[in-house]
Design a protein around this motif. Structure first.
Motif, PDB file in Angstrom:
ATOM      1  N   ILE A 100      45.088  47.461  36.168  1.00 32.99           N
ATOM      2  CA  ILE A 100      44.188  46.822  35.208  1.00 32.99           C
ATOM      3  C   ILE A 100      42.910  46.380  35.904  1.00 32.99           C
ATOM      4  O   ILE A 100      42.845  46.260  37.128  1.00 32.99           O
ATOM      5  N   ALA A 101      41.887  46.130  35.100  1.00 29.57           N
ATOM      6  CA  ALA A 101      40.597  45.688  35.619  1.00 29.57           C
ATOM      7  C   ALA A 101      40.608  44.181  35.818  1.00 29.57           C
ATOM      8  O   ALA A 101      41.081  43.427  34.963  1.00 29.57           O
ATOM      9  N   ALA A 102      40.081  43.730  36.949  1.00 26.14           N
ATOM     10  CA  ALA A 102      40.048  42.306  37.258  1.00 26.14           C
ATOM     11  C   ALA A 102      38.644  41.910  37.696  1.00 26.14           C
ATOM     12  O   ALA A 102      37.892  42.718  38.254  1.00 26.14           O
ATOM     13  N   THR A 103      38.282  40.667  37.414  1.00 23.09           N
ATOM     14  CA  THR A 103      37.028  40.087  37.873  1.00 23.09           C
ATOM     15  C   THR A 103      37.346  39.013  38.895  1.00 23.09           C
ATOM     16  O   THR A 103      38.154  38.116  38.628  1.00 23.09           O
ATOM     17  N   GLY A 106      29.087  31.838  47.630  1.00 17.42           N
ATOM     18  CA  GLY A 106      29.898  33.049  47.628  1.00 17.42           C
ATOM     19  C   GLY A 106      29.441  34.043  46.602  1.00 17.42           C
ATOM     20  O   GLY A 106      28.255  34.106  46.266  1.00 17.42           O
ATOM     21  N   VAL A 107      30.366  34.813  46.070  1.00 15.91           N
ATOM     22  CA  VAL A 107      30.050  35.869  45.115  1.00 15.91           C
ATOM     23  C   VAL A 107      30.887  35.685  43.851  1.00 15.91           C
ATOM     24  O   VAL A 107      31.998  35.159  43.887  1.00 15.91           O
ATOM     25  N   THR A 108      30.332  36.125  42.727  1.00 20.91           N
ATOM     26  CA  THR A 108      31.046  36.049  41.453  1.00 20.91           C
ATOM     27  C   THR A 108      30.903  37.366  40.717  1.00 20.91           C
ATOM     28  O   THR A 108      29.960  38.135  40.943  1.00 20.91           O
ATOM     29  N   GLY A 109      31.852  37.622  39.847  1.00 19.37           N
ATOM     30  CA  GLY A 109      31.765  38.788  38.976  1.00 19.37           C
ATOM     31  C   GLY A 109      32.029  40.113  39.652  1.00 19.37           C
ATOM     32  O   GLY A 109      31.585  41.154  39.161  1.00 19.37           O
ATOM     33  N   VAL A 110      32.770  40.119  40.767  1.00 19.70           N
ATOM     34  CA  VAL A 110      33.109  41.386  41.440  1.00 19.70           C
ATOM     35  C   VAL A 110      34.215  42.080  40.640  1.00 19.70           C
ATOM     36  O   VAL A 110      35.259  41.492  40.356  1.00 19.70           O
ATOM     37  N   GLN A 111      34.006  43.316  40.264  1.00 14.17           N
ATOM     38  CA  GLN A 111      34.955  44.073  39.454  1.00 14.17           C
ATOM     39  C   GLN A 111      35.837  44.947  40.348  1.00 14.17           C
ATOM     40  O   GLN A 111      35.322  45.712  41.164  1.00 14.17           O
ATOM     41  N   LYS A 112      37.151  44.817  40.178  1.00 12.48           N
ATOM     42  CA  LYS A 112      38.100  45.608  40.948  1.00 12.48           C
ATOM     43  C   LYS A 112      39.251  46.046  40.052  1.00 12.48           C
ATOM     44  O   LYS A 112      39.612  45.346  39.101  1.00 12.48           O
ATOM     45  N   ALA A 113      39.832  47.191  40.387  1.00  7.94           N
ATOM     46  CA  ALA A 113      41.067  47.625  39.734  1.00  7.94           C
ATOM     47  C   ALA A 113      42.237  47.159  40.594  1.00  7.94           C
ATOM     48  O   ALA A 113      42.270  47.423  41.796  1.00  7.94           O
ATOM     49  N   VAL A 114      43.166  46.430  39.998  1.00  4.22           N
ATOM     50  CA  VAL A 114      44.306  45.903  40.745  1.00  4.22           C
ATOM     51  C   VAL A 114      45.596  46.244  40.007  1.00  4.22           C
ATOM     52  O   VAL A 114      45.590  46.492  38.797  1.00  4.22           O
ATOM     53  N   ARG A 115      46.684  46.248  40.744  1.00  6.85           N
ATOM     54  CA  ARG A 115      48.001  46.511  40.166  1.00  6.85           C
ATOM     55  C   ARG A 115      48.723  45.191  39.987  1.00  6.85           C
ATOM     56  O   ARG A 115      48.929  44.440  40.934  1.00  6.85           O
ATOM     57  N   ILE A 116      49.086  44.917  38.736  1.00  6.16           N
ATOM     58  CA  ILE A 116      49.740  43.656  38.399  1.00  6.16           C
ATOM     59  C   ILE A 116      51.145  43.945  37.897  1.00  6.16           C
ATOM     60  O   ILE A 116      51.366  44.873  37.125  1.00  6.16           O
ATOM     61  N   GLY A 117      52.104  43.110  38.281  1.00  5.32           N
ATOM     62  CA  GLY A 117      53.486  43.267  37.843  1.00  5.32           C
ATOM     63  C   GLY A 117      54.377  43.647  39.002  1.00  5.32           C
ATOM     64  O   GLY A 117      53.978  43.629  40.163  1.00  5.32           O
ATOM     65  N   ARG A 118      55.617  43.985  38.696  1.00  4.32           N
ATOM     66  CA  ARG A 118      56.561  44.392  39.726  1.00  4.32           C
ATOM     67  C   ARG A 118      57.382  45.588  39.232  1.00  4.32           C
ATOM     68  O   ARG A 118      57.753  45.651  38.064  1.00  4.32           O
ATOM     69  N   GLY A 119      57.652  46.512  40.136  1.00  3.95           N
ATOM     70  CA  GLY A 119      58.534  47.623  39.810  1.00  3.95           C
ATOM     71  C   GLY A 119      58.059  48.425  38.622  1.00  3.95           C
ATOM     72  O   GLY A 119      56.914  48.838  38.535  1.00  3.95           O
ATOM     73  N   ALA A 120      58.963  48.607  37.652  1.00  5.15           N
ATOM     74  CA  ALA A 120      58.658  49.433  36.483  1.00  5.15           C
ATOM     75  C   ALA A 120      57.599  48.800  35.594  1.00  5.15           C
ATOM     76  O   ALA A 120      56.991  49.473  34.770  1.00  5.15           O
ATOM     77  N   GLN A 121      57.369  47.493  35.733  1.00  8.32           N
ATOM     78  CA  GLN A 121      56.408  46.802  34.892  1.00  8.32           C
ATOM     79  C   GLN A 121      54.990  46.829  35.465  1.00  8.32           C
ATOM     80  O   GLN A 121      54.092  46.215  34.933  1.00  8.32           O
ATOM     81  N   ARG A 133      40.470  36.909  37.211  1.00 10.69           N
ATOM     82  CA  ARG A 133      40.776  37.019  35.781  1.00 10.69           C
ATOM     83  C   ARG A 133      40.988  38.492  35.464  1.00 10.69           C
ATOM     84  O   ARG A 133      40.131  39.324  35.803  1.00 10.69           O
ATOM     85  N   ALA A 134      42.098  38.807  34.827  1.00  8.35           N
ATOM     86  CA  ALA A 134      42.415  40.201  34.531  1.00  8.35           C
ATOM     87  C   ALA A 134      42.899  40.324  33.090  1.00  8.35           C
ATOM     88  O   ALA A 134      43.718  39.515  32.622  1.00  8.35           O
ATOM     89  N   ARG A 135      42.400  41.320  32.395  1.00  8.97           N
ATOM     90  CA  ARG A 135      42.851  41.601  31.030  1.00  8.97           C
ATOM     91  C   ARG A 135      44.149  42.392  31.113  1.00  8.97           C
ATOM     92  O   ARG A 135      44.198  43.469  31.714  1.00  8.97           O
ATOM     93  N   TYR A 136      45.169  41.863  30.471  1.00 11.67           N
ATOM     94  CA  TYR A 136      46.527  42.382  30.656  1.00 11.67           C
ATOM     95  C   TYR A 136      47.105  42.823  29.321  1.00 11.67           C
ATOM     96  O   TYR A 136      47.113  42.044  28.349  1.00 11.67           O
ATOM     97  N   PRO A 137      47.615  44.065  29.201  1.00 12.19           N
ATOM     98  CA  PRO A 137      48.236  44.524  27.950  1.00 12.19           C
ATOM     99  C   PRO A 137      49.635  43.946  27.796  1.00 12.19           C
ATOM    100  O   PRO A 137      50.494  44.119  28.658  1.00 12.19           O
ATOM    101  N   TYR A 138      49.843  43.257  26.697  1.00 12.91           N
ATOM    102  CA  TYR A 138      51.069  42.501  26.455  1.00 12.91           C
ATOM    103  C   TYR A 138      51.771  43.079  25.230  1.00 12.91           C
ATOM    104  O   TYR A 138      51.215  43.095  24.128  1.00 12.91           O
ATOM    105  N   GLN A 139      52.976  43.577  25.408  1.00 16.00           N
ATOM    106  CA  GLN A 139      53.700  44.233  24.323  1.00 16.00           C
ATOM    107  C   GLN A 139      54.460  43.227  23.466  1.00 16.00           C
ATOM    108  O   GLN A 139      55.174  42.370  23.988  1.00 16.00           O
TER     109      GLN A 139
END
Length: 325
Positions: free
Chosen positions: A46-49, A27-42, A112-118
């Motif tokens: 973020i960038a995902a691999t 298969g393939v590895t290391g494909v970079q995509k922008a995805v929406r993570i969370g629900r509603g107002a949250q 895998r996605a880097r996620y900002p955590y408050q």
């Protein structure tokens, strides 16, 4: 003018290979995509691999690699339309779509996605943003799917071994200076004892059909180490982190065990057949190597050990075996 004959392209991927051996992954590895993570107002963009592989039959030469990016786009759009933005939902959606379109028996997807955590700092109460890694893994066949939700977070570990050596030497020096044994013991209980520190990277994975809060997993990972760390630290916060770490020294092995025990206590409704994995990697400061510890297995296997009912060679179920059911 001679008439030319148009040749129909041959589907080389579907042809027989020279060596008829099936492949566990292709298969393939290391494909970079922008995805929406969370629900509603949250919700966050973020960038995902993305890594995606399928099994390959002994009589099939290859998979259609160029189709993977197109399938990722379709799957991501489908998840967005369905208002399902958890990373494990996305991994499952991609895996099931790949199985269908690649005519595979099993497809595995890891995101895998880097996620900002408050968070807020421990003493000054200032708001700070920490980056953690969210992990979604899914294995899908034509009839079933299993998925993993996980996190990777950074903390600090204070070495118990070196601290014990420093404590013994400090006790010896205080006694030589004329302090009584009772006073020496009181002093060593009140004053944090020096040791070398290690920045640690903790990973916690949970395989279950139940809903698991990834931010809660981050809290469990950070609590398994000597202390959390913060991007923003005022002096009172810095003092708190240093003292807290030295009052709770832990080896990598301790962090793995504490994380697993805390997870089982925090999620008592997990089934015995569910899967967990804890990994701790510490970046050494007084050595030129790193240290690591890991434990994986079913919830039932771990519960049996904690209850003292496990005897003889212990079974540790592997992640890929669990995913494949």
């Amino acid at each position: 003018m001679a008439e030319t004959t148009r040749q129909v392209p041959v589907d080389l991927q579907a042809s027989a290979p020279e060596v008829p051996i099936g492949l566990s992954r292709a298969g393939v590895t290391g494909v970079q995509k922008a995805v929406r993570i969370g629900r509603g107002a949250q919700e966050k963009l973020i960038a995902a691999t993305i890594d995606c592989t399928v099994d390959l039959d002994p009589l099939q030469k290859g998979v259609h690699m160029s189709r993977f990016p197109e399938l990722f786009e379709e799957a991501i759009e489908g998840v967005v339309a369905d208002d399902a933005f958890l990373i494990e939902d996305l991994a499952e959606h991609v895996a099931t779509r790949i199985v269908e379109r690649q005519h595979a028996v099993v497809a595995e997807v890891q995101i895998r996605a880097r996620y900002p955590y408050q968070r807020t700092t421990p003493v000054s109460g200032l708001s700070t943003q920490e980056m953690v890694t969210l992990i979604g893994i899914a294995a899908a066949s034509r009839t079933s799917v299993r998925r993993i939700v996980g996190v990777e977070a950074i903390g600090i570990n204070a070495c118990p071994c070196a601290q014990g050596l420093v404590r013994d030497k400090a006790s010896e020096r205080l006694l030589e200076a004329g302090f009584g044994e009772h006073d020496v013991e009181r002093i060593l209980q009140l004053v944090p004892i020096a040791t070398h520190n290690q920045r640690g990277q903790g990973t916690l994975l949970v395989g279950t059909s139940r809903s698991v809060n990834a931010e809660r997993l981050v809290e469990l990972v950070e609590a398994s180490m000597s202390s959390p760390i913060y991007e923003l630290l005022k002096r009172p916060d810095e003092l708190f982190v240093v003292e807290h770490a030295h009052l709770q020294p832990r080896f990598v092995e301790d962090s793995v065990r504490v994380a697993l025990k805390s997870l089982l206590d925090d999620l008592p409704d997990l089934d015995d057949a569910d899967f967990v994995l804890s990994r701790q990697l510490n970046f050494e400061t007084i050595h030129a190597h790193e240290v690591v510890a890991e434990r994986y297995g079913t919830v039932g296997e771990l519960r049996a050990e904690l209850a003292g009912g496990a005897h003889g060679p212990l079974r540790h179920s592997e992640l890929r075996d669990w995913l494949r059911g």
